[in-house]
Design a protein around this motif. Structure first.
Motif, PDB file in Angstrom:
ATOM      1  N   ARG A  12       3.021  39.151 -61.840  1.00 14.03           N
ATOM      2  CA  ARG A  12       2.855  39.954 -60.617  1.00 14.03           C
ATOM      3  C   ARG A  12       1.369  40.027 -60.263  1.00 14.03           C
ATOM      4  N   ALA A  13       0.501  40.177 -61.274  1.00  8.75           N
ATOM      5  CA  ALA A  13      -0.937  40.244 -61.028  1.00  8.75           C
ATOM      6  C   ALA A  13      -1.435  38.948 -60.393  1.00  8.75           C
ATOM      7  N   ASP A  14      -0.939  37.801 -60.863  1.00  8.64           N
ATOM      8  CA  ASP A  14      -1.335  36.519 -60.279  1.00  8.64           C
ATOM      9  C   ASP A  14      -0.835  36.402 -58.835  1.00  8.64           C
ATOM     10  N   LEU A  15       0.361  36.894 -58.579  1.00  5.85           N
ATOM     11  CA  LEU A  15       0.896  36.865 -57.214  1.00  5.85           C
ATOM     12  C   LEU A  15       0.054  37.750 -56.284  1.00  5.85           C
ATOM     13  N   ILE A  16      -0.361  38.887 -56.783  1.00  7.53           N
ATOM     14  CA  ILE A  16      -1.216  39.772 -55.977  1.00  7.53           C
ATOM     15  C   ILE A  16      -2.537  39.071 -55.684  1.00  7.53           C
ATOM     16  N   ASP A  17      -3.117  38.419 -56.689  1.00  8.11           N
ATOM     17  CA  ASP A  17      -4.362  37.666 -56.474  1.00  8.11           C
ATOM     18  C   ASP A  17      -4.160  36.570 -55.439  1.00  8.11           C
ATOM     19  N   PHE A  19      -1.919  36.477 -53.046  1.00  6.46           N
ATOM     20  CA  PHE A  19      -1.732  37.136 -51.750  1.00  6.46           C
ATOM     21  C   PHE A  19      -3.089  37.529 -51.159  1.00  6.46           C
ATOM     22  N   LEU A  20      -3.951  38.141 -51.976  1.00  5.00           N
ATOM     23  CA  LEU A  20      -5.273  38.552 -51.495  1.00  5.00           C
ATOM     24  C   LEU A  20      -6.130  37.349 -51.119  1.00  5.00           C
ATOM     25  N   ASP A  21      -6.016  36.262 -51.869  1.00  2.95           N
ATOM     26  CA  ASP A  21      -6.768  35.043 -51.555  1.00  2.95           C
ATOM     27  C   ASP A  21      -6.324  34.435 -50.227  1.00  2.95           C
ATOM     28  N   LEU A  22      -5.073  34.646 -49.855  1.00  2.00           N
ATOM     29  CA  LEU A  22      -4.561  34.098 -48.600  1.00  2.00           C
ATOM     30  C   LEU A  22      -5.074  34.855 -47.369  1.00  2.00           C
ATOM     31  N   GLN A  23      -5.453  36.112 -47.530  1.00  3.87           N
ATOM     32  CA  GLN A  23      -5.837  36.933 -46.373  1.00  3.87           C
ATOM     33  C   GLN A  23      -7.003  36.338 -45.586  1.00  3.87           C
ATOM     34  N   PRO A  24      -8.131  35.996 -46.206  1.00  2.00           N
ATOM     35  CA  PRO A  24      -9.221  35.423 -45.403  1.00  2.00           C
ATOM     36  C   PRO A  24      -8.857  34.069 -44.793  1.00  2.00           C
TER      37      PRO A  24
END
Length: 167
Positions: A12-17, A19-24
């Motif tokens: 889940r932590a990797d998925l959150i990372d 997801f956050l990397d996709l934002q910019p």
């Protein structure tokens, strides 16, 4: 499956990372199609000012009290200062309220309407390009998942916002 991992073995932590990397990247994709003249004009407008412009666009003339409510936690003086800055930028115009001359309203100026229209058109084009590799069903799934992730929209009464204005 161990706690905190998906069926694909990703935590889940990797998925959150991820997801956050996709934002910019998504933001760059959406803003990459904004024409240079619109981008330059928007450069003078802060995020808070853009939020205020959208709130003003959704109503035909908004009072300082209504604007303060739309800006979430802004005071009446803060809303007045915001309106002053938008007037100086030529994006809104002040007008007296026909029903109560003590009230001052602000409404989008032709320049403000044009800026929002051009920005919205560019964002829609960018979103269309970002989603062009997805089927309609995949787009619908993405929208449903994002809606679930962010929760219900704030009430219009609290923010003065109902939906993204159409150009």
């Amino acid at each position: 499956m161990t706690p905190g991992t998906t069926s694909g073995g990703v935590s889940r932590a990797d998925l959150i990372d991820q997801f956050l990397d996709l934002q910019p990247r998504m933001r760059r994709r959406l803003t990459g199609v904004i024409p240079p003249d619109v981008h330059a004009e928007m450069g003078a407008v802060t995020f808070a000012q853009m939020h205020a412009l959208h709130a003003i666009a959704r109503r035909s003339g908004i009072t300082m009290g209504e604007l303060a409510g739309c800006l979430e936690a802004a005071s009446l003086s803060g809303a007045t200062q915001m309106a002053d800055r938008l007037v100086k930028l030529g994006l809104v115009e002040r007008m007296s309220d026909p029903g109560d001359r003590r009230l001052v309203r602000v409404a989008l100026s032709p320049r403000g309407r044009d800026l929002l229209r051009r920005r919205e058109a560019a964002w829609r084009e960018g979103a269309g390009m970002a989603l062009e590799g997805l089927t309609d069903e995949e787009c619908a799934t993405l929208v449903r998942l994002l809606e679930r992730a962010v929760g219900p929209p704030p009430s219009e009464e609290m923010t003065g916002l109902s939906s993204t204005p159409r150009p």
